[in-house]
Design a protein around this motif. Sequence first.
Motif, mmCIF file in Angstrom:
data_model
loop_
_atom_site.group_PDB
_atom_site.id
_atom_site.type_symbol
_atom_site.label_atom_id
_atom_site.label_comp_id
_atom_site.label_asym_id
_atom_site.label_seq_id
_atom_site.Cartn_x
_atom_site.Cartn_y
_atom_site.Cartn_z
ATOM 1 N N ARG A 463 0.829 -1.211 0.000
ATOM 2 C CA ARG A 463 0.000 0.000 0.000
ATOM 3 C C ARG A 463 0.860 1.256 0.000
ATOM 4 N N VAL A 464 1.976 1.215 0.740
ATOM 5 C CA VAL A 464 2.864 2.385 0.792
ATOM 6 C C VAL A 464 3.569 2.594 -0.543
ATOM 7 N N LEU A 465 4.170 1.528 -1.078
ATOM 8 C CA LEU A 465 4.924 1.654 -2.322
ATOM 9 C C LEU A 465 4.023 1.909 -3.523
ATOM 10 N N GLY A 466 2.773 1.401 -3.465
ATOM 11 C CA GLY A 466 1.871 1.554 -4.606
ATOM 12 C C GLY A 466 1.123 2.866 -4.629
ATOM 13 N N ALA A 467 1.251 3.687 -3.574
ATOM 14 C CA ALA A 467 0.493 4.943 -3.506
ATOM 15 C C ALA A 467 0.845 5.875 -4.659
ATOM 16 N N LEU A 468 2.138 6.082 -4.903
ATOM 17 C CA LEU A 468 2.555 6.991 -5.969
ATOM 18 C C LEU A 468 2.165 6.485 -7.353
ATOM 19 N N PRO A 469 2.458 5.209 -7.694
ATOM 20 C CA PRO A 469 2.023 4.737 -9.017
ATOM 21 C C PRO A 469 0.514 4.817 -9.207
ATOM 22 N N ARG A 470 -0.251 4.525 -8.156
ATOM 23 C CA ARG A 470 -1.716 4.593 -8.290
ATOM 24 C C ARG A 470 -2.174 6.016 -8.594
ATOM 25 N N ALA A 471 -1.485 6.982 -7.964
ATOM 26 C CA ALA A 471 -1.887 8.375 -8.171
ATOM 27 C C ALA A 471 -1.455 8.900 -9.537
ATOM 28 N N VAL A 472 -0.333 8.402 -10.051
ATOM 29 C CA VAL A 472 0.226 8.948 -11.284
ATOM 30 C C VAL A 472 -0.231 8.179 -12.515
ATOM 31 N N LEU A 473 -0.279 6.850 -12.428
ATOM 32 C CA LEU A 473 -0.516 6.015 -13.615
ATOM 33 C C LEU A 473 -1.940 5.509 -13.745
ATOM 34 N N GLY A 474 -2.770 5.770 -12.764
ATOM 35 C CA GLY A 474 -4.184 5.469 -12.902
ATOM 36 C C GLY A 474 -4.534 4.002 -12.789
ATOM 37 N N VAL A 475 -5.494 3.573 -13.627
ATOM 38 C CA VAL A 475 -6.089 2.239 -13.521
ATOM 39 C C VAL A 475 -5.064 1.114 -13.648
ATOM 40 N N PRO A 476 -4.140 1.142 -14.618
ATOM 41 C CA PRO A 476 -3.175 0.027 -14.700
ATOM 42 C C PRO A 476 -2.373 -0.161 -13.407
ATOM 43 N N ALA A 477 -1.985 0.968 -12.784
ATOM 44 C CA ALA A 477 -1.216 0.861 -11.540
ATOM 45 C C ALA A 477 -2.077 0.345 -10.404
ATOM 46 N N LYS A 478 -3.351 0.757 -10.379
ATOM 47 C CA LYS A 478 -4.248 0.243 -9.335
ATOM 48 C C LYS A 478 -4.433 -1.262 -9.475
#
Length: 840
Positions: A463-478
Amino acid sequence: MLRTIIAGLKARTARLVLSSVAIALGVAFVTGTLVLGDAMNASLRDEFAKDARNVDVSVTVDGGSSSGESTDIPGITPETLAKIRQAPGVAGADPRDFQQVPVVAANGKAKPAWAVPLASTEKLREFDLVEGRYPTEDDEIAVDKRTASTAKLTIGQPVVLLGKEESRHTYTLVGTYQQGTNQLSLAGYDHVGLTPEGFQALEPERPPYQVVATAAAGFTQQQVVDNVRQAIGDRGFKIQSGAELTEETLQRVESQAGEFTSLLLAFAIIALIVAAMVIYNTFTILVAQRTRELALMRCVGASRGQVFRGVLAEALVMGLTASVIGLLGGIGVSALLQRVMFSFNGGEGAVLLPVTGTTVAAAFAVGTLVTVLAAVLPARKATRVAPVAALRSQPDSGEEVSRTGVVRVLTAGLFLVVGVGAVVFGMGMDDEEAAMITSGAGTMALLAAVLVLGPLLVGPVNRVLGALPRAVLGVPAKLASANAGRNPKRTAATTAALMIGVTIVSLVTVVANSAKETANAEIDQRMPADYTVTSAVYDRPLPRELADQLAAVPEVAQVAPTTVVYGEREYFTGITRDALGSLFRPTVTSGSLDDLRDGTVAVNADYAKRRDVSIGSVVSFKPGRGEAQDLKVVAVVEGQRLSDGIMTMETSLRFEQAAEGYDSILVKLKDGAVNGRAAVEKVTDPSPLAMLDSAAETKEQLNQQLNQVLGFIWALIGLAVVIALFGIANTLTLSVLERTRESALLRALGLTRGQLRLMLVVESVLMALMGAAIGLLLGIGFGWVITEALSTDTLAVDLVVPFGQIGVMLAGAVVAAIVAAALPARRAARTSVVAGMAEA
């Protein structure tokens, strides 16, 4: 069932080959280490065996008689040598000895080398001629091949040796020789050969320590041994037959090569552990993917035992294949390591690749056993598949691993308690080596605790490491973040392999950099001199007049010569009184350096503790030569690691060895001195022994040595990291196959090919970052533990975290993760939506 296993192997060939790469790398490291060890042994045996070849009798000076009484025989006299040569059955006898004699290089500076007498009896020469001939006159010399190469000497050139008081002896080079087959041996020092008479002229008063003889035709070794013993007696001599000398000589080989081989094997074991984790994870995924297949086998009559044996059979085939590849790769690894060692030694050599039955057996045992053992738990899980599972849809393999058992938590707790206890106990120990070993064992127990708790850590870290990719890269990162966390046990097993490698790399990096910075600070604090003049040859002191010449240089403000006097159990540094506090700055813990005068000594805190002495105590100091003298302790100092204590130069000159010259000369320039170094070099250059170093040069040399060691360890641990990255690629590839239908459904719902590839790349990067981030935190924490354990009252090792190198490691993990995801992402994107939806 056999046909079914063969068919399954053919159907899953690509997956099994990819999985075999990890274990093959581990096997290659193990077998490469064993081949290297055998090569070193062979080289050492070849070199040491030459010492005993054609020798039928050896006479060596012994420290005591056969009855155990001490003797005063300093060496083998010419009279004793004559008696040996005249003994019945002796065809030839020659003395053997060695002494360090500096060789003057082309730049005019001396370098240490061993001088040896070359036997006049050709059969007794322990060297092999390479070029030219052996010396026949006293003004001729031969050098070993390594020395000729490094000093750029050619046949016919003059070679200068330094005698007593820097007297020069000039010889003509007439030949080169070598002892061993290559430069792997630990005895690869520079040495030169002279005629026995020429060697004796270097130090006429020094008798040889050994005489070797060869037997005449018709005499056995034992007969000649008996005749020699009768001629000279056995009091003070060790008389051996050639066979006994050979056996004794070769016994030294194992211990010299064993330590280095053990170090390599330790890293090989780490690589194997990482490989085993990758294999275990691979088989866990394969078994989960084949739930319906295994259930169908149960439906058509396969028993639990047959299913179990079928999975193990696949592991056996994989292990055997990996063992073959690893064995061949290990031979290449050994050749590469030997080439690296040659380059470090600055010499040439023939690569030896002895492949013994033990090495072959170890390759197959390690590769096969590790693979089969890693597959046992997944194989047992396969036997629990119920036949009714064939009637259901393929379950999400994450469901069965979502819970964390009580046994796991208790096991982690046990490791945690043991680790914390060992760390606390080790950090409280006084002995540095024992403290480091105990604390190091504690850190490994803590690492095991983190490995066991891996599934619990995956969620929060993801959850910590994925926060930035989720915010920047959208659905694929989520989606990628959800995929990385959907199966905690699988993700933990995948990232654990990388975490182990990164933990050890960062631990070593932190400790090495901490030691480097601490040593640099100690040099600045302890030696504020601008320059230090030392001798190029450790047993040749600098001439006393050199200090006076340096003191007369206008740019020089202060000169402080030092000398070292060695005793039976300790050694003390002699320094001029005016240098204390200015050019020599020990920290005084008790007493006063103002009381340091003739007949007194200031002792190191470690020495005071070891010998139980304090202010006012009297130390009886017995030097190597001369009578013992009593010295009164007037101070206890710290931060001075050169010796067991400090004495004034007046006190040191009481002892014969200090009167020969100085060990070093500290030089302080005047403020604002221009071209100070050039002025100092003008005095030191004419002396072939004098070497000029500044504090910056000393630190640079120390840093270079530490960086070489660090680079070597990075290379060794790097193999474990490579195996771990193969594990990430393998897991991702199998995961893509497992989620073929899911990926097709996402495509049907609007996810583009590029977004699907991005999803898999982000998922790979997140798994790599999980392992690297946890490993870095553990490595830095463990580094702090080790530095604290190494710190003493005398020397505190400060923690230094090299953020630049850590950044390189993180960047490397990200790049490697992107590369690892390339093929799986490409495969997933190329699969058509219709074909993917048709997957069962």
